[in-house]
Scaffold this motif. Sequence first.
Motif, short mmCIF file in Angstrom:
data_model
loop_
_atom_site.label_atom_id
_atom_site.label_comp_id
_atom_site.label_asym_id
_atom_site.label_seq_id
_atom_site.Cartn_x
_atom_site.Cartn_y
_atom_site.Cartn_z
N LEU A 234 -38.83 16.57 -50.83
CA LEU A 234 -38.44 15.65 -51.90
C LEU A 234 -37.22 14.81 -51.50
N LYS A 235 -36.21 15.47 -50.94
CA LYS A 235 -35.02 14.74 -50.51
C LYS A 235 -35.34 13.82 -49.34
N LEU A 236 -36.23 14.27 -48.47
CA LEU A 236 -36.62 13.44 -47.33
C LEU A 236 -37.35 12.18 -47.81
N ALA A 237 -38.25 12.35 -48.79
CA ALA A 237 -38.98 11.19 -49.33
C ALA A 237 -38.02 10.21 -50.00
N THR A 238 -37.02 10.74 -50.72
CA THR A 238 -36.03 9.88 -51.39
C THR A 238 -35.22 9.10 -50.36
N TRP A 239 -34.80 9.80 -49.29
CA TRP A 239 -34.05 9.13 -48.23
C TRP A 239 -34.90 8.06 -47.55
N ASN A 240 -36.17 8.37 -47.26
CA ASN A 240 -37.05 7.42 -46.59
C ASN A 240 -37.19 6.13 -47.40
N ALA A 241 -37.34 6.30 -48.72
CA ALA A 241 -37.49 5.12 -49.59
C ALA A 241 -36.21 4.29 -49.59
N TYR A 242 -35.07 4.97 -49.68
CA TYR A 242 -33.78 4.28 -49.68
C TYR A 242 -33.54 3.57 -48.35
N PHE A 243 -33.80 4.27 -47.25
CA PHE A 243 -33.53 3.70 -45.93
C PHE A 243 -34.46 2.53 -45.64
N THR A 244 -35.73 2.64 -46.05
CA THR A 244 -36.69 1.56 -45.85
C THR A 244 -36.24 0.29 -46.57
N GLN A 245 -35.81 0.44 -47.83
CA GLN A 245 -35.34 -0.71 -48.60
C GLN A 245 -34.12 -1.35 -47.94
N LYS A 246 -33.19 -0.51 -47.50
CA LYS A 246 -31.98 -1.00 -46.85
C LYS A 246 -32.32 -1.68 -45.53
N THR A 247 -33.27 -1.12 -44.80
CA THR A 247 -33.70 -1.68 -43.52
C THR A 247 -34.25 -3.08 -43.68
N PHE A 248 -35.13 -3.27 -44.67
CA PHE A 248 -35.73 -4.58 -44.89
C PHE A 248 -34.70 -5.62 -45.32
N VAL B 286 -34.78 -1.42 -37.36
CA VAL B 286 -35.30 -0.31 -36.55
C VAL B 286 -36.81 -0.51 -36.44
N CYS B 287 -37.52 0.46 -35.88
CA CYS B 287 -38.94 0.28 -35.59
C CYS B 287 -39.76 -0.10 -36.82
N THR B 288 -39.41 0.47 -37.98
CA THR B 288 -40.16 0.16 -39.20
C THR B 288 -40.09 -1.32 -39.53
N GLY B 289 -38.90 -1.91 -39.34
CA GLY B 289 -38.72 -3.33 -39.61
C GLY B 289 -39.48 -4.21 -38.64
N TYR B 290 -39.47 -3.84 -37.36
CA TYR B 290 -40.26 -4.58 -36.37
C TYR B 290 -41.75 -4.58 -36.76
N ALA B 291 -42.26 -3.38 -37.07
CA ALA B 291 -43.68 -3.25 -37.39
C ALA B 291 -44.03 -4.02 -38.67
N TYR B 292 -43.14 -3.97 -39.66
CA TYR B 292 -43.35 -4.70 -40.91
C TYR B 292 -43.41 -6.20 -40.66
N LEU B 293 -42.48 -6.72 -39.88
CA LEU B 293 -42.42 -8.16 -39.64
C LEU B 293 -43.63 -8.65 -38.85
#
Length: 338
Positions: free
Chosen positions: A98-112, A122-129
Amino acid sequence: MSKHLLCLALCFFSLKTQAQQSDFSNINFTKADAIANKYKGATLESLPILSYNLTSTLKTDVEKFRAIYRWVCANIENDYYAYLKNKKTRNKLKKDSLKLATWNAYFTQKTFKRLLKEQKTVCTGYAYLIKELANLAEIKCEILDGYGRTADVNIEELSIPNHSWNAVQLNNKWYLCDATWSSGIYDLNHYSFKYDYNDGYFLTDPNLFVKNHYPVNTKWLLTDTIIPITSFLNGPIVYPTTFKQAIVPTQPVTLHLEVKQNQEVIFLLKEGNPMDTSNITIEMTSGTYKTSVKPTINKNSDELLEVKHTFDKRGFYDFHIKLKEEYLITYTVKVEKK
């Protein structure tokens, strides 16, 4: 066969058919690369405009995707410190879903947000773009999540998913690419990102790609057969130069080798890009011990490079096959008394 079943069969076939950059050997990417360079420094304020500028004058989907890919690799900086923070936090929370999922959502939003504002990610942003720009050009592209393998991650023991990359559909076939690892490296000596484009991660042979990429959904391996996760974890280590040269190590299949003293071992390599084999050397290290030798090299009847070495000294070694000063493949070797 019904139309629906035929569609499913064709989709499955297109996923499994081997696909790599050599499929487009008749395509000259000069114009696509020039367009990517023309718009160097463009902002991400409007992705539709950027995608249009990069692709509108190009005829084929592969050229359009090439322009997108080269632009992303030349303009988006790898945010190394964000990567380290994310890695540390994810490892800390890996036992609390649960905490990992919350962190992932927060970090993804911050990354974008940082990607769009500062063009760092990071890699998620490259792949998204890559996906967004390709989709805007009406090219099918997917984000793949999975495991990236380096000299110190996913060696024998599986981490939590730690990497993202893309699959793109071109001429009804799916291809693999990794803009993060294509773009460059972080220079720890100068604390800065160094753009250093590596074409080896663009539309890569799936048999090479799987050496350090393993998707959560194994249909995206795109290999003829499903490669087990154990083969990914226990195989030899490969490097950026391995991808630049498109070299696939085929034998031995495991990282750790046990041999007898004075035993000859043959290392088989599938050669992609032509190279001067006189520049191949073997480096062996054990503690402070280090030696370099020229191996015996020839091609066998299957057109595979045979790199031969006789282990005449007992001990435990890191065994590196190198091209000039660059690492290609690493094994560990335990040499026992005959």
